[in-house]
Design an enzyme around this catalytic site. Structure first.
Site: not given
Ligand SMILES: N[C@@H](CCC[C@H](N)C(=O)O)C(=O)O
Length: 326
Positions: A13, A68, A77, A79, A165, A201, A219-220, A228-229
């Site tokens: 990512n 993003n 986020c 990652n 998120n 997401n 991912e959004r 996606c972490g």
């Protein structure tokens, strides 16, 4: 405008890291969004899933803001936070730090390498909320755990949570992973819609064996990413709630970019998750951006030498997934 950046990734990512502490940049809010759209574009000379702006905090060692690829700002986020953790800890000579994010101050720390010579950081994923209003997800109930959403699918069940998120998670079988159902649902909920007005997401999760799962995320604000972490952390929690994994035990989370580990913690009905994985630097570069004409040139670029070691971790993870029929 000249900007120095580092391109790096967590589980593939990938992000552009821009240090607003050491460099005297003074971006406006709209400029951060424009820079993200311009530099993250995959048809340009850079390209990335997002931009991580590292800023001064008045009470923590640093502050992270995440944009993003489409220019939208995300509250968290996972990652990316590992890359920010590495950057801030190396800058200060610390083994651990607190990083301010949009909704919480989060603990980060350097860890033993998850794989030989792969720089590894642990980050806290918190707060966790199951209230649908926190995503928001407009249904006539307060939370959704392993239930159907008829507007999205007759066959799949979903869990919804904000970490902070928003994530929609479905535990599926290989056949569903290999179909295009995830793409159809993700595009529906990430285009204007009344159910999830801010987008979400969307992750499909397959339980591989006790202590191991595979997660694929749309991912959004980006689309399908290697990993996606926050989604891997939220998915780990959902598998614990469904009895597939255990809290306080390491869960190996395989993804298309490699592997991370998650540990879910539970205290007085609250949850938090430790996300442990690589923070790999690819190159540093200087870019000359003209926002007016929406153009930029890469004026210098210098590679780090870490990626070849990371690829060994990735090859091992891919071999495991092939053995599991994925
Ligand atoms: N890749 C991230 C999540 C980035 C934000 C996400 N697309 C959103 O809009 O919520 C991660 O590793 O968690």
């Amino acid at each position: 405008m000249l900007i120095d950046l580092i391109k790096g990734h967590g589980s593939g990512n990938d992000f552009l890291v821009i240090d607003e502490i050491a460099n005297a940049y003074s971006f406006s809010e709209s400029e951060r969004a424009e820079i993200a759209r311009l530099l993250c574009n995959r048809s340009s000379d850079l390209g990335a899933d997002g931009i991580l702006f590292i800023m001064k905090s008045d009470h923590a060692e640093g502050r992270m803001r995440v944009f993003n690829a489409d220019g939208s700002e995300a509250s968290m986020c996972g990652n990316g936070l590992r890359l920010v953790a590495r950057y801030v800890c190396e800058m200060l000579g610390f083994q651990e730090a607190i990083i301010e994010t949009m909704k919480a101050d989060l603990k980060v720390s350097k860890q033993e390498d998850i794989f030989v010579n792969v720089t590894t950081y642990q980050v806290e994923i918190s707060p966790v909320s199951f209230h649908l209003a926190d995503l928001p997800l407009n249904l006539n109930e307060d939370n959704l755990l392993n239930e159907k959403i008829p507007e999205l699918s007759d066959e799949l069940t979903f869990s919804a949570l904000a970490v902070p998120n928003p994530h929609l998670i479905s535990i599926v079988e290989t056949e569903q992973l290999k179909s295009d159902i995830q793409k159809q649902i993700s595009e529906k909920v990430n285009n204007p819609n009344e159910l999830l007005p801010d987008g979400v997401n969307v992750s499909f999760v397959k339980s591989l064996e006790k202590g191991s799962i595979y997660v694929n995320t749309f991912e959004r604000g980006v689309g399908f990413t290697n990993a996606c972490g926050t989604a891997m952390s939220a998915s780990s929690l959902v598998t614990c709630l469904q009895g597939l994994n255990e809290v306080e035990e390491i869960i190996n989370v395989y993804n298309n970019g490699g592997k991370v580990q998650c540990v879910v913690h539970e205290s007085e009905e609250n949850y938090s998750i430790d996300l442990i994985g690589n923070a790999t630097y690819l190159y540093k570069a200087e870019v000359d951006i003209d926002l007016g004409s929406e153009k930029f040139v890469v004026s210098s670029k210098e590679d780090f030498t870490e990626q070849s070691t990371y690829e060994k971790l990735q090859a091992e993870a891919q071999a495991y997934l092939r053995g599991a029929g994925l």
